[in-house]
Design an enzyme around this catalytic site. Structure first.
Site, PDB file in Angstrom:
ATOM      1  N   GLY A  60       0.805  -1.215   0.000  1.00  0.00           N
ATOM      2  CA  GLY A  60       0.000   0.000   0.000  1.00  0.00           C
ATOM      3  C   GLY A  60       0.835   1.260   0.000  1.00  0.00           C
ATOM      4  CE1 TYR A 175       0.776 -15.635   9.838  1.00  0.00           C
ATOM      5  CE2 TYR A 175       0.742 -17.332  11.524  1.00  0.00           C
ATOM      6  CZ  TYR A 175       1.226 -16.133  11.047  1.00  0.00           C
ATOM      7  OH  TYR A 175       2.157 -15.444  11.768  1.00  0.00           O
TER       8      TYR A 175
END
Length: 348
Positions: A60, A175
């Site tokens: 981002g 994960y």
């Protein structure tokens, strides 16, 4: 003469202490992936305080700009590089840019991660693929691309794995799968580069108060999944202060440690698993029965799920909420709830 001799002796002693202790990285270049927030930002800050030029990579641009401003405000020579480690082309471009513009790096910190919480039945193949792309294939490709330069510089590679990479945690299957692969990658490369001058450090953290509970994604029963994850992640006895964790990680890497386990709870779990894996597995099965069993396809960020919780849970997560504000953990609110291809929960 006496003063000169004393000064020379002090300099020699300082050099000896550096050799026996932590390497001097002043003037070196470090790359920290997932460095725009949470633990990655704190590791970047710690490296910068020790005199490193720090390159922080993240997906981002807005969060990256905020992180670079934060680091420069601390006096760190910091640069931001936009890169999604799940995309092979972007990793290739990042490695080429680092070689061309910075001549390589002395320290590589593989820290980027994504977290989606929920039962295996509510997870898709895409969830597993995304986790592997970000936490295994991305670090694999980036480390391999930068390894020739790291050999020349006798550099260091630090890989932030997880207790979930040694013991598969219920409701964190993608994960845990990715973290198991990451542990194998770090330890395997350490063995195969013996004698090259490159030092690999595999970091196995337990829970840390990084503020990442707001950026995770939850599915199945979003509110219930957020509740147990956020409560555990912010509990002082179970979790570790993230700034202390960052200092310990950097110090271990500069001392050349090959393996670092953080938090007493994580150490105890690994010892128990080594002594009696069957007993630990029985405990995990019991834990899984106690966790929520919803299979809704709805996906929420931790920040969205938090709005549906009460005062009691917010009291439990107070320390982690404070960490989120301090460590640039901007909730991934743009784009709404998202689906399997929506914005991913971030680890940091």
């Amino acid at each position: 003469m006496a003063g000169t001799a004393a000064a020379a002796g002090a300099a020699g002693l300082a050099a000896l202490c550096r050799r026996r202790g932590e390497a001097d990285i002043a003037g070196c270049t470090a790359l920290v992936t997932g460095g725009s927030r949470g633990l990655g930002l704190l590791i970047a800050r710690e490296l910068g305080r020790r005199g490193c030029r720090v390159l922080v990579a993240a997906r981002g641009a807005d969060a990256l700009d905020a992180a670079v401003a934060d680091l420069r405000g601390e006096g760190v020579d910091a640069r931001g590089l936009v890169c999604d480690l799940a995309r092979d082309a972007e990793v290739t471009a990042l490695a080429a840019r680092i070689r061309d513009e910075y001549g390589g790096v002395d320290v590589l910190v593989n820290n980027a991660g994504v977290i989606r919480v929920g039962p295996a039945a509510a997870m898709s193949e895409d969830d597993v693929a995304q986790a592997l792309d970000t936490m295994f294939w991305g670090p694999f490709r980036l480390t391999r691309a930068l390894l020739p330069g790291l050999r020349e510089r006798r550099g260091r590679v630090v890989t932030i794995t997880s207790i979930g990479g040694r013991i598969s945690v219920p409701h964190l299957l993608p994960y845990s799968c990715a973290k198991f692969a990451q542990v194998a990658l770090s330890r395997g490369l350490d063995a195969e580069t013996a004698g090259s001058g490159v030092r690999f450090t595999t970091v196995v953290p337990g829970l840390m108060r990084t503020g990442s509970h707001l950026g995770i994604e939850v599915t199945g029963s979003p509110r219930a999944e957020y509740t147990w994850f956020a409560a555990a992640a912010g509990m002082p006895v179970l979790s570790m202060d993230a700034e202390r964790a960052a200092r310990a990680i950097v110090a271990a890497a500069l001392r050349g440690r090959r393996h670092l386990v953080l938090t007493p709870a994580a150490r105890a779990a690994l010892i128990a698993d080594g002594i009696s894996p069957g007993l630990v597995q029985a405990a995990l099965r019991t834990t899984a029965r106690l966790l929520p069993h919803g299979q809704s396809p709805a996906v929420r960020t931790g920040a969205q799920a938090r709005r549906q919780t009460g005062v009691f849970l917010r009291a439990l997560t107070r320390l982690n909420d404070r960490a989120a504000r301090r460590f640039n953990q901007v909730p991934a609110q743009r784009g709404g709830a998202g689906g399997a291809g929506g914005p991913r929960g971030r680890e940091g």
